[in-house]
Enzyme design. Sequence first.
Site, PDB file in Angstrom:
ATOM      1  CG  HIS A 134      39.101 -32.536   0.816  1.00 20.18           C
ATOM      2  ND1 HIS A 134      38.952 -33.648   0.150  1.00 20.18           N
ATOM      3  CD2 HIS A 134      39.841 -31.809   0.059  1.00 20.18           C
ATOM      4  CE1 HIS A 134      39.178 -33.816  -1.218  1.00 20.18           C
ATOM      5  NE2 HIS A 134      40.064 -32.338  -1.263  1.00 20.18           N
ATOM      6  CD  GLU A 177      36.388 -34.294   2.674  1.00 18.79           C
ATOM      7  OE1 GLU A 177      37.198 -35.119   2.893  1.00 18.79           O
ATOM      8  OE2 GLU A 177      35.965 -33.881   1.446  1.00 18.79           O
ATOM      9  CG  HIS A 209      39.250 -37.811   1.380  1.00 14.00           C
ATOM     10  ND1 HIS A 209      39.453 -36.629   0.778  1.00 14.00           N
ATOM     11  CD2 HIS A 209      40.208 -38.397   1.198  1.00 14.00           C
ATOM     12  CE1 HIS A 209      40.723 -36.296   0.354  1.00 14.00           C
ATOM     13  NE2 HIS A 209      41.224 -37.434   0.764  1.00 14.00           N
ATOM     14  CD  GLU A 213      35.165 -39.738  -0.301  1.00 16.63           C
ATOM     15  OE1 GLU A 213      35.053 -38.975   0.628  1.00 16.63           O
ATOM     16  OE2 GLU A 213      35.992 -39.522  -1.081  1.00 16.63           O
TER      17      GLU A 213
HETATM   18  O1  0X9 Z   1      37.487 -35.749  -4.929  1.00 13.81           O
HETATM   19  C1  0X9 Z   1      38.025 -36.136  -3.942  1.00 13.81           C
HETATM   20  O2  0X9 Z   1      39.263 -35.648  -3.857  1.00 13.81           O
HETATM   21  C2  0X9 Z   1      37.839 -37.289  -2.915  1.00 13.81           C
HETATM   22  N1  0X9 Z   1      36.476 -37.191  -2.643  1.00 13.81           N
HETATM   23  S1  0X9 Z   1      35.919 -35.901  -1.649  1.00 13.81           S
HETATM   24  O3  0X9 Z   1      34.534 -35.930  -1.884  1.00 13.81           O
HETATM   25  N2  0X9 Z   1      36.313 -36.435  -0.129  1.00 13.81           N
HETATM   26  O4  0X9 Z   1      36.423 -34.745  -2.047  1.00 13.81           O
HETATM   27  C3  0X9 Z   1      38.068 -38.545  -3.835  1.00 13.81           C
HETATM   28  C4  0X9 Z   1      39.429 -38.710  -4.154  1.00 13.81           C
HETATM   29  C5  0X9 Z   1      39.770 -40.227  -4.913  1.00 13.81           C
HETATM   30  N3  0X9 Z   1      40.809 -40.221  -5.624  1.00 13.81           N
HETATM   31  C6  0X9 Z   1      41.049 -39.699  -6.872  1.00 13.81           C
HETATM   32  N4  0X9 Z   1      40.381 -38.876  -7.386  1.00 13.81           N
HETATM   33  N5  0X9 Z   1      42.179 -40.227  -7.106  1.00 13.81           N
HETATM   34 ZN    ZN Z   2      37.910 -35.148   0.584  1.00 12.18          ZN
END
Ligand code: 0X9
Ligand code: ZN
Length: 428
Positions: free
Chosen positions: A176, A179, A299, A367
């Site tokens: 992302h 980040e 992330h 995270e």
């Molecule tokens: O939402 C996301 O892609 C991730 N959090 S962020 O705030 N960095 O965007 C978490 C991803 C966790 N894994 C899955 N959702 N499978």
């Molecule tokens: Zn992310």
Amino acid sequence: MASGFSRVSLSLGLGAFLALSGVAAAADEAGSTGKLVRFRFTEPAQLDALNTSGLYEVVEVKGDTAIAIKSPAASRAVSAKRVALAEANLLGLETVLEDVDDQLAPFRAAGNVGAYHTYAKALAELAELTAKYPNLLKGESIGKSHGGRDLMAVRLTGSAGLEAEKPKVLIFGLMHAREWISAELPFYLLRHLLANYGKDPEVTKVVDNLVIYILPVSNPDGLEYSQTNYKMWRKNRSPQQGGIGVDVNRNFPIGFGLGSSDNVGSDIYRGPSPKSELETRAFCSLFEREKFIASLSFHSYSELILYPWGYDRALPPDSAELTKRGQAMAKLNGYTPGQVSRILYTAGGATDDTFYKTYGAWSYTFELGQQFVPPDSQIEPICKQNLPAVMLFLKTAIDTSRPSTGISLADRPKISNFFSLYDIYPLK
Ligand code: 0X9
Ligand code: ZN
């Protein structure tokens, strides 16, 4: 009222926003600002409706309150029928606060990147390290972004043992764009492993017994855009019908379509089909070739250790083991461990679910920290705080078998018996 609904915090989020003033709003690409809205909800389904509406990007969840951005770009890109449908789904959510546009300005500006890696700096550092440690480290581009930038990885392994017999792991950051801190830990780890190989027995064992792929910047086009145009950019920069960019972490096959948007204006736009993106394909090809036994993605933010499933609230087949390892790592960095869909939100199409389910890797997501871009002075402390947990991730990968999911037994690499991790780090 749903019971069992408790979420810690969430990190699609705007740490910097909240640190600034408690409230803020986002700008769309054309420069007009969006609205920041707080919703109060009573059931998880309402949060999912918000997330998938295509009208809002949920950026933070605390207790029963979700903070979301309503983006003008997103709203313009969907039909009136779609807007009506989304709004009907959102009925029952209480809007707590709206219209806080003017507080966005500091975040819209492309700022000084400070001590953070730009893409150019990342490439230069990887080249410098491969030149300095030719016996340990090889550079490899695993593919290219739409903008033609290399997805540059390094492959690290020590001289001892037969390479073909070593389990392989993948560690990657910056999927992302905004980040930035998530690219710093891969570099910190790499420098730690290189500087201490042959000196520190733990590092030497890890490097000798594994093949470690490190890919600090998984979304170079997005990073570049975030650092030069719009700091809050999240997606990649591939041209799409009606807009720009796909959330690469919604573009993987497992759970594709769940907890994401089909609206190109959304920050969680999943793309037209699974693996539509070059970055996604590069990761999948690499997995098919290398058959990693474990993967770790960085992330930001929220201080969480996440593991599958993200796309489903059900427990995955190896839930007990995933939990055990997650908890063991969390003891070392003080983060909150948990299954994504249970402690964060339901979101499919992310790397971890596909790497676990399709490719049979123990997959984790950290995270990091409390902001997307913590102050320069926080980079080192955040990396330092996480290093022991990452070392445990690596040690765990040496001496353990595959999860019950994914690739066939015949494809599994031989397990090294160099030392038993579980003797050294009992996982309770
Ligand atoms: O939402 C996301 O892609 C991730 N959090 S962020 O705030 N960095 O965007 C978490 C991803 C966790 N894994 C899955 N959702 N499978
Ligand atoms: Zn992310």
